[in-house]
Scaffold this motif. Structure first.
Motif, PDB file in Angstrom:
ATOM      1  N   SER A  88       0.828  -1.195   0.000  1.00  9.55           N
ATOM      2  CA  SER A  88       0.000   0.000   0.000  1.00  9.55           C
ATOM      3  C   SER A  88       0.874   1.261   0.000  1.00  9.55           C
ATOM      4  CB  SER A  88      -0.949  -0.003   1.195  1.00  9.55           C
ATOM      5  OG  SER A  88      -0.224  -0.238   2.383  1.00  9.55           O
ATOM      6  N   SER A  89       2.196   1.087   0.025  1.00  9.76           N
ATOM      7  CA  SER A  89       3.100   2.246  -0.025  1.00  9.76           C
ATOM      8  C   SER A  89       3.313   2.666  -1.476  1.00  9.76           C
ATOM      9  CB  SER A  89       4.440   1.916   0.623  1.00  9.76           C
ATOM     10  OG  SER A  89       5.266   1.225  -0.279  1.00  9.76           O
ATOM     11  N   SER A  90       3.969   3.782  -1.655  1.00 13.17           N
ATOM     12  CA  SER A  90       4.234   4.265  -3.019  1.00 13.17           C
ATOM     13  C   SER A  90       5.369   3.488  -3.670  1.00 13.17           C
ATOM     14  CB  SER A  90       4.561   5.755  -2.998  1.00 13.17           C
ATOM     15  OG  SER A  90       5.738   5.979  -2.255  1.00 13.17           O
ATOM     16  N   GLY A  91       6.112   2.749  -2.887  1.00  8.38           N
ATOM     17  CA  GLY A  91       7.163   1.909  -3.448  1.00  8.38           C
ATOM     18  C   GLY A  91       8.474   2.629  -3.645  1.00  8.38           C
ATOM     19  N   PRO A  92       9.539   1.875  -3.849  1.00  6.48           N
ATOM     20  CA  PRO A  92      10.857   2.463  -4.051  1.00  6.48           C
ATOM     21  C   PRO A  92      10.971   3.045  -5.459  1.00  6.48           C
ATOM     22  CG  PRO A  92      11.002   0.091  -4.239  1.00  6.48           C
ATOM     23  CD  PRO A  92       9.573   0.430  -3.865  1.00  6.48           C
ATOM     24  N   ASP A  93      11.297   4.298  -5.548  1.00  8.70           N
ATOM     25  CA  ASP A  93      11.417   4.938  -6.856  1.00  8.70           C
ATOM     26  C   ASP A  93      12.784   5.570  -7.055  1.00  8.70           C
ATOM     27  OD1 ASP A  93       8.847   4.340  -7.787  1.00  8.70           O
ATOM     28  OD2 ASP A  93       8.001   6.015  -6.674  1.00  8.70           O
ATOM     29  N   ASP A  94      13.760   5.173  -6.257  1.00  9.76           N
ATOM     30  CA  ASP A  94      15.065   5.810  -6.314  1.00  9.76           C
ATOM     31  C   ASP A  94      15.982   5.065  -7.276  1.00  9.76           C
ATOM     32  OD1 ASP A  94      17.372   7.196  -5.918  1.00  9.76           O
ATOM     33  OD2 ASP A  94      17.682   6.533  -3.856  1.00  9.76           O
ATOM     34  N   PRO A  95      16.110   5.540  -8.521  1.00  8.84           N
ATOM     35  CA  PRO A  95      16.974   4.870  -9.484  1.00  8.84           C
ATOM     36  C   PRO A  95      18.453   5.006  -9.146  1.00  8.84           C
ATOM     37  CG  PRO A  95      16.090   6.883 -10.421  1.00  8.84           C
ATOM     38  CD  PRO A  95      15.441   6.699  -9.077  1.00  8.84           C
ATOM     39  N   ALA A  96      18.770   5.810  -8.126  1.00  5.59           N
ATOM     40  CA  ALA A  96      20.164   5.966  -7.714  1.00  5.59           C
ATOM     41  C   ALA A  96      20.529   5.009  -6.582  1.00  5.59           C
ATOM     42  CB  ALA A  96      20.429   7.404  -7.284  1.00  5.59           C
ATOM     43  N   SER A  97      19.569   4.207  -6.097  1.00  5.98           N
ATOM     44  CA  SER A  97      19.861   3.293  -4.996  1.00  5.98           C
ATOM     45  C   SER A  97      20.869   2.240  -5.437  1.00  5.98           C
ATOM     46  CB  SER A  97      18.586   2.611  -4.498  1.00  5.98           C
ATOM     47  OG  SER A  97      18.132   1.659  -5.442  1.00  5.98           O
ATOM     48  N   PHE A  98      21.618   1.745  -4.486  1.00  2.23           N
ATOM     49  CA  PHE A  98      22.634   0.740  -4.793  1.00  2.23           C
ATOM     50  C   PHE A  98      22.004  -0.506  -5.415  1.00  2.23           C
ATOM     51  CE2 PHE A  98      25.234  -2.958  -3.621  1.00  2.23           C
ATOM     52  CZ  PHE A  98      26.414  -2.615  -4.268  1.00  2.23           C
ATOM     53  N   ALA A  99      20.910  -0.972  -4.826  1.00  2.00           N
ATOM     54  CA  ALA A  99      20.263  -2.189  -5.346  1.00  2.00           C
ATOM     55  C   ALA A  99      19.824  -2.000  -6.793  1.00  2.00           C
ATOM     56  CB  ALA A  99      19.065  -2.565  -4.475  1.00  2.00           C
ATOM     57  N   TRP A 100      19.242  -0.840  -7.116  1.00  2.00           N
ATOM     58  CA  TRP A 100      18.781  -0.591  -8.486  1.00  2.00           C
ATOM     59  C   TRP A 100      19.962  -0.496  -9.444  1.00  2.00           C
ATOM     60  CZ3 TRP A 100      14.484  -1.573 -10.709  1.00  2.00           C
ATOM     61  CH2 TRP A 100      14.235  -1.087 -11.997  1.00  2.00           C
ATOM     62  N   GLN A 101      21.067   0.131  -9.010  1.00  3.07           N
ATOM     63  CA  GLN A 101      22.257   0.250  -9.856  1.00  3.07           C
ATOM     64  C   GLN A 101      22.850  -1.126 -10.162  1.00  3.07           C
ATOM     65  OE1 GLN A 101      23.374   3.025 -11.390  1.00  3.07           O
ATOM     66  NE2 GLN A 101      21.581   4.010 -10.541  1.00  3.07           N
ATOM     67  N   VAL A 102      22.930  -1.989  -9.159  1.00  2.38           N
ATOM     68  CA  VAL A 102      23.447  -3.350  -9.367  1.00  2.38           C
ATOM     69  C   VAL A 102      22.534  -4.107 -10.324  1.00  2.38           C
ATOM     70  CG1 VAL A 102      23.857  -5.593  -8.255  1.00  2.38           C
ATOM     71  CG2 VAL A 102      24.657  -3.484  -7.164  1.00  2.38           C
ATOM     72  N   LEU A 103      21.242  -4.034 -10.078  1.00  3.51           N
ATOM     73  CA  LEU A 103      20.273  -4.730 -10.920  1.00  3.51           C
ATOM     74  C   LEU A 103      20.351  -4.248 -12.365  1.00  3.51           C
ATOM     75  CD1 LEU A 103      17.947  -6.749 -10.986  1.00  3.51           C
ATOM     76  CD2 LEU A 103      16.417  -4.887 -10.384  1.00  3.51           C
ATOM     77  N   SER A 104      20.412  -2.949 -12.560  1.00  2.00           N
ATOM     78  CA  SER A 104      20.484  -2.382 -13.918  1.00  2.00           C
ATOM     79  C   SER A 104      21.767  -2.759 -14.636  1.00  2.00           C
ATOM     80  CB  SER A 104      20.363  -0.861 -13.852  1.00  2.00           C
ATOM     81  OG  SER A 104      19.115  -0.504 -13.329  1.00  2.00           O
ATOM     82  N   THR A 105      22.843  -2.923 -13.887  1.00  2.00           N
ATOM     83  CA  THR A 105      24.126  -3.306 -14.475  1.00  2.00           C
ATOM     84  C   THR A 105      24.117  -4.766 -14.915  1.00  2.00           C
ATOM     85  OG1 THR A 105      25.294  -1.694 -13.125  1.00  2.00           O
ATOM     86  CG2 THR A 105      26.606  -3.489 -14.040  1.00  2.00           C
ATOM     87  N   LEU A 106      23.497  -5.624 -14.122  1.00  2.33           N
ATOM     88  CA  LEU A 106      23.523  -7.064 -14.402  1.00  2.33           C
ATOM     89  C   LEU A 106      22.504  -7.501 -15.445  1.00  2.33           C
ATOM     90  CD1 LEU A 106      23.933  -8.426 -10.773  1.00  2.33           C
ATOM     91  CD2 LEU A 106      25.677  -8.376 -12.568  1.00  2.33           C
ATOM     92  N   ALA A 107      21.338  -6.890 -15.447  1.00  2.31           N
ATOM     93  CA  ALA A 107      20.252  -7.335 -16.321  1.00  2.31           C
ATOM     94  C   ALA A 107      20.267  -6.578 -17.645  1.00  2.31           C
ATOM     95  CB  ALA A 107      18.909  -7.141 -15.625  1.00  2.31           C
ATOM     96  N   ALA A 108      19.814  -7.245 -18.701  1.00  2.00           N
ATOM     97  CA  ALA A 108      19.725  -6.614 -20.021  1.00  2.00           C
ATOM     98  C   ALA A 108      18.618  -5.564 -20.038  1.00  2.00           C
ATOM     99  CB  ALA A 108      19.462  -7.673 -21.087  1.00  2.00           C
TER     100      ALA A 108
END
Length: 134
Positions: A88-108
């Motif tokens: 029910s939260s707005s969710g994580p929207d931080d594209p600068a977060s470490f987790a998002w950066q790792v995910l974006s680097t690894l995935a096509a």
């Protein structure tokens, strides 16, 4: 999936309690499916890391008693994975977060969606074997 398209049925769907203690089950399942698709050992390790980061992105915003759902769409030498929780939260929207950066680097391909009371992280990864077969 594009807006207005009919959702495709997942080849495999895994539902676990939305608790970080189950992340190892998610990583092991993902690695097993990748091995069946002839991903290399390096690709499988990258996928294990990526799926861990995807779950780390959605778990903090999960509603109490929610399930973590992981849907796998399998193709020849590639897979698309959707990791989601009820939220029910707005969710994580931080594209600068470490987790998002790792995910974006690894995935096509990666994307995050918050709709219909669910936060979903979608990632697509291809085996490097499939790239050399072309």
């Amino acid at each position: 999936m594009s807006e207005g398209s009919t959702p495709r049925k997942a080849d495999v769907e895994l539902r676990l309690p939305a608790d970080g203690a189950y992340a190892s089950v998610l990583r092991t399942t993902t690695a097993g499916l990748a091995a069946r698709l002839d991903f290399t050992l390096d690709d499988i390790e990258d996928l294990r890391i990526a799926i861990g980061e995807a779950s780390a992105l959605v778990l903090p915003d999960a509603d109490p008693e929610a399930d973590l759902t992981c849907r796998y769409f399998l193709a020849s030498h590639a897979m698309t994975i959707e990791v989601s929780v009820e939220s029910s939260s707005s969710g994580p929207d931080d594209p600068a977060s470490f987790a998002w950066q790792v995910l974006s680097t690894l995935a096509a391909d990666t994307e995050m969606d918050h709709a219909d009371g669910r936060i979903t992280v979608r990632l697509t990864m291809a085996s490097s074997i499939g790239e050399t077969d072309r």
